[in-house]
Design a protein around this motif. Structure first.
Motif, PDB file in Angstrom:
ATOM      1  N   THR A  99     -94.488  32.031 -27.239  1.00 27.67           N
ATOM      2  CA  THR A  99     -95.001  32.540 -28.425  1.00 27.67           C
ATOM      3  C   THR A  99     -94.510  34.103 -28.057  1.00 27.67           C
ATOM      4  OG1 THR A  99     -97.000  30.949 -28.292  1.00 27.67           O
ATOM      5  CG2 THR A  99     -97.115  33.263 -29.335  1.00 27.67           C
ATOM      6  N   HIS A 138     -97.874  28.261 -27.782  1.00 24.79           N
ATOM      7  CA  HIS A 138     -97.021  27.264 -28.473  1.00 24.79           C
ATOM      8  C   HIS A 138     -96.839  26.088 -27.514  1.00 24.79           C
ATOM      9  CE1 HIS A 138     -93.861  25.274 -30.925  1.00 24.79           C
ATOM     10  NE2 HIS A 138     -94.577  25.857 -32.018  1.00 24.79           N
ATOM     11  N   LYS A 192     -87.146  30.479 -30.330  1.00 25.02           N
ATOM     12  CA  LYS A 192     -87.312  29.306 -30.929  1.00 25.02           C
ATOM     13  C   LYS A 192     -85.897  28.414 -30.995  1.00 25.02           C
ATOM     14  CE  LYS A 192     -89.543  31.212 -34.987  1.00 25.02           C
ATOM     15  NZ  LYS A 192     -89.348  31.903 -36.697  1.00 25.02           N
TER      16      LYS A 192
END
Length: 114
Positions: A18, A13, A112
């Motif tokens: 990721t 990512h 995240k």
């Protein structure tokens, strides 16, 4: 028998690590974390013991305010409840072994929110 690969189908990512579950067994979960250089997983805790393997690359692994530089082949284990963070010094692949009762979603949420 179940099989998986730490090197096949790696996806990075652009802005965060990721997370991919490679194997889930009756005893635990094996997760691949793919970092691009300078990506971070901010300080967090796990409710259960973990084992972290640096499969490829180099990571600064912070534990309780102390930073340990880990490189390809290094392993570290932590008991549950220990604050830790990860910063990729270069593109890296990290294998994370989780307790069966732990959640891959928890790891995804850390990535995240980092």
């Amino acid at each position: 028998m179940k099989t998986a690969s730490l090197t096949n189908n790696i996806q990075y990512h652009e802005t965060r690590p990721t997370i991919q579950v490679l194997l889930e067994t009756e005893n635990g979960k094996e997760i691949r974390i793919a970092f691009k250089k300078d990506q971070v997983m901010k300080e967090h805790k796990t409710p259960f013991p973990i084992v972290v393997e640096i499969f490829e690359g180099s990571i600064d692994f912070g534990v309780n305010g102390s930073v340990h530089t880990l490189k390809t082949g290094d392993l570290v284990s932590l008991e549950g409840g220990v604050p830790h963070d990860l910063t990729a010094l270069k593109d890296s692949i990290v294998r994370l072994s989780l307790n069966k009762a732990d959640s891959a979603k928890r790891v995804e949420d850390v990535a995240k929110n980092s």
